[in-house]
Design an enzyme around this catalytic site. Structure first.
Site, PDB file in Angstrom:
ATOM      1  N   ARG B 270       2.773 -26.747  -9.013  1.00 31.87           N
ATOM      2  CA  ARG B 270       3.286 -25.369  -9.108  1.00 31.87           C
ATOM      3  C   ARG B 270       4.702 -25.433  -9.656  1.00 31.87           C
ATOM      4  NH1 ARG B 270       6.679 -25.110  -4.488  1.00 31.87           N
ATOM      5  NH2 ARG B 270       5.779 -26.071  -2.651  1.00 31.87           N
ATOM      6  N   HIS B 274       7.415 -22.301  -3.420  1.00 32.80           N
ATOM      7  CA  HIS B 274       6.238 -22.131  -2.560  1.00 32.80           C
ATOM      8  C   HIS B 274       5.876 -20.653  -2.451  1.00 32.80           C
ATOM      9  CE1 HIS B 274       3.700 -22.112   0.986  1.00 32.80           C
ATOM     10  NE2 HIS B 274       4.598 -21.409   1.646  1.00 32.80           N
ATOM     11  N   TYR B 284      13.954 -30.115  -2.789  1.00 32.51           N
ATOM     12  CA  TYR B 284      13.009 -31.214  -2.556  1.00 32.51           C
ATOM     13  C   TYR B 284      12.317 -31.733  -3.826  1.00 32.51           C
ATOM     14  CZ  TYR B 284       9.868 -27.125  -2.318  1.00 32.51           C
ATOM     15  OH  TYR B 284       9.200 -25.959  -2.575  1.00 32.51           O
TER      16      TYR B 284
END
Lengths: 325, 371
Positions: B270, B274, B284
């Site tokens: 992706r 999120h 991250y």
């Protein structure tokens, strides 16, 4: 009419609905060829075939999901959770999913599911078999929670539960499965969900109970009668939603009430009954509404059941406090 | 007592390696849009190929617009989809109308292309029950928020189809993180035990919020988890529309012919966060990884493939983009025009027949709403 135990009345109700509606499916752990761990589904697979009455893998959450999925294909699932202490494994499917199914889809889908499950103490079961967890279910919008105390009620309520187009939790008290027989009509009949039953009429005190505590309450009422107290015993039969009309009518007549449950005091549904009486009939009360419930500990090790479980003596004691207030 | 460990013939590590070697990634189109596996090329007409491209482009625009509308406060909950177009849309493209989709929260595109009107998808995002009132004949449920629940439910849908003798399948999606849930295992295991026609898709987009794939499991692939259920598992290049389409089509054909369920892992990525609810992927993820996966963009490779075939061009793509923007504008307007929710609506949707507590509350709120 036939003399039936509660378990026979349950089997009879399942048979009736399996015959009436080809969409009814009965499934769970060992409910098929074995006929269930309590014989509640005895003979059903033989009569209706493996397509209608079948075993599942050992996974409660999967059973809950299976039931939900089957409803999308027009089925009317009647799954069994072997013991209601195992509810925690399937809590999402029950409270997080099926209870919300109609609401979250704005009525596009619905979940005509009846979960049958045994519970209740007094028969020295191992851990997590006998816990009274109806309070958890009663707090979940979208469910109905039914707890019969007699063979007659069990059959009529189970047929109603299965025909209901929303999810119903049908809790069967293990101690009542075979403890007595009662005349039960062989033909089909229904008892409306959400309707209490006055099991004994009286004028001095109302005892509101459900499950095995109905019988302890009736026993207590008999003893109290001997001492000159006329006691009315209401069997809730459905603990969510509760039948407020029947409760209030009785309390307005007797002016005194106690609520009796087997669950711990912090659990069950007694607090809700007390609150409703306080809201609606405080001016009729001659005394506070007291509760009979188990201690707020984890369900007892089996040898400790006799000292832990509420019984008719506890009911008499609490009744007298209210009568003599 | 033996002082030394007895030498055994059994080599557990080798057993694991043997298993892992069985899950090689299926790929048909490489990053440049070249066919690398001729024998697997699916039998799709030029019209079908361009329709699939059209949907992928449309959905990329839908993602861009949704992020922007979310930032303007005109949409609520939104889980970005950019990068997963092949995984989401080529898999749905392999389905028939009678197939039933149980989507996760990121799988809104699949149910749109299965028939859910766009304005309802927007109402889902905003939090309005009308968004979840699935039109008659559209076989989907609303996006599932409880990760894994759609898996056990899919087993039930599929068993229901099998009992009805339907030639259709239940298809459900989760992510890489979702493969750690109990319901994930129970779902595939139930479907396997009943030989039910289900397709379980794991979109391995490498991260579950901030947690990388290798923190979920020591298993080198998620596809190999199918072994635990005794069902076929396939690892597919999730950035390759032809490969995704082919493996889903094969699983569907097998399922409707009584072959039982399949677990499909689509290896994808992706590009966005999120969700739009404050997640910051720079915490991250490295920009190196991002650009590495941008090279694998399903749109780029499929565009190259179709342009080389002479069935796609810039003009066609721009037409799709304009159409998407126009449709989105109309859908947002329709969502805006949907009447506000009232408590009485919410009460009415709870049960077929209202229990006494809700009857009472209905009257109370009806009175409030009339003022």
């Amino acid at each position: 009419m036939a003399q039936m135990t509660m378990i026979q009345a349950i089997t009879d109700a399942l048979r009736t609905e399996l015959r009436n509606d080809e969409n009814v499916l009965v499934f769970g752990e060992d409910v098929g060829v074995n006929g269930g761990v309590f014989r509640a589904t005895e003979g059903l697979q033989k009569e209706f075939g493996e397509d209608r009455v079948f075993d599942t893998p050992l996974a409660e959450s999967g059973i809950g999901g299976l039931a939900i999925g089957l409803t999308t294909q027009g089925f009317r699932p009647v799954p069994e959770i072997q013991f209601f202490g195992f509810l925690y494994e399937v809590m999402d499917s029950v409270s997080g999913q099926m209870a919300r199914w109609r609401y979250r889809t704005g009525g596009t889908f619905h979940a005509p599911i009846t979960i049958r499950s045994p519970f209740g103490g007094g028969v020295h079961t191992p851990e997590m078999h006998a816990d009274s967890l109806e309070g958890l279910m009663a707090q979940q919008p979208g469910l109905k929670v039914v707890i019969p105390s007699t063979p007659y009620d069990a059959k009529g309520l189970l047929i109603s539960a299965i025909r209901d187009n929303d999810p119903v939790i049908f809790l069967e008290h293990m101690k009542l499965y075979r403890s007595f027989r009662q005349e039960v009509p062989e033909e089909e009949y229904t008892i409306p969900l959400g309707k209490a039953d006055v099991k004994r009429e009286g004028s001095d005190l109302t005892i509101i109970a459900y499950g095995a505590m109905v019988h302890d309450s009736l026993k207590a009422a008999e003893e109290l009668e001997k001492e000159g107290h006329s006691v009315e015993v209401i069997d809730l039969r459905t603990v969510s939603p509760i039948d407020i009309d029947t409760i209030i009518t009785s309390v307005e007549k007797t002016n005194r009430a106690i609520v009796v449950q087997e669950a711990q005091k912090q659990a069950g549904i007694a607090a809700h009954v007390v609150a409703e009486i306080n809201d609606r009939a405080i001016l009729s009360l001659e005394a506070p509404v007291l509760r009979v419930a188990a201690p707020d500990t984890v369900y007892p090790f089996s040898q400790a059941e006799p000292v832990w479980l509420p019984n008719h003596k506890d009911i008499i004691e609490t009744a007298k406090k209210v009568l003599e207030f | 007592m033996a002082s030394k460990t007895k030498k055994t013939q059994f080599d557990a590590v080798k057993t694991l390696e043997n298993i892992e070697s069985q899950f090689e990634m299926v790929q048909i189109l490489n990053e440049k849009g070249e066919i690398v596996e001729d024998a697997l090329v699916p039998d799709l007409s030029d019209e079908q190929l361009t329709e699939l491209m059209r949907r992928m482009v449309y959905t990329r625009i839908l993602d861009q617009r949704s992020i922007s509308l979310n930032r303007q406060g005109r949409l609520g909950f939104y889980a970005p989809t950019a990068g997963q177009e092949a995984s989401q849309l080529a898999s749905q493209f392999a389905l028939e109308k009678e197939d039933f989709i149980l989507p996760g929260y990121r799988d809104v595109p699949q149910i749109i292309w299965h028939g859910l009107p766009l304005y309802q998808a927007f109402l889902f995002s905003r939090g309005h029950f009308v968004g979840n009132q699935i039109p008659e004949g559209v076989n989907v449920i609303p996006p599932q928020i409880i990760i894994g629940a759609q898996y056990v439910q899919a087993a039930g849908v599929a068993l229901g189809m099998k009992k009805r003798g339907k030639k259709s399948v239940a298809v459900t999606y989760t992510g890489d993180g979702g493969s750690s849930q109990g319901d994930f295992y129970e779902g595939i295991n139930f479907a396997g035990a009943y030989g039910a026609p289900a397709i379980f898709i794991v979109q391995n987009n490498q991260f579950a919020i901030s947690t990388p794939r290798d923190k979920q499991t020591a298993a080198t692939t998620i596809a190999q988890k199918a072994i635990a259920a005794g069902i076929p598992g396939v690892l597919v290049d999730g950035m390759d529309p032809l490969a995704v389409y082919s493996v889903v089509k094969e699983a569907r054909d097998r399922a409707i012919n009584g072959g039982g369920p399949t677990l499909i892992e689509t290896l994808c990525y992706r590009y966005g966060p999120h969700t739009m609810a404050g997640d910051d992927p720079t915490r991250y993820r490295t920009s190196d990884t991002d650009s590495e996966w941008e090279k694998k963009d399903p749109l780029v490779r499929f565009r190259n493939y179709l342009v080389n075939k002479g069935i796609w061009n810039e003009e066609k793509e721009n037409e799709v983009i304009e159409q998407a923007k126009e449709d989105i504008k109309v859908a947002i307007k329709k969502a805006d025009e949907t009447p506000k929710q009232k408590v009485t609506d919410l009460i009415s949707n709870m049960y077929e027949e209202l229990p006494n507590n809700l009857q009472e509350q209905y009257e109370i709120y009806k009175e409030k709403e009339s003022k």
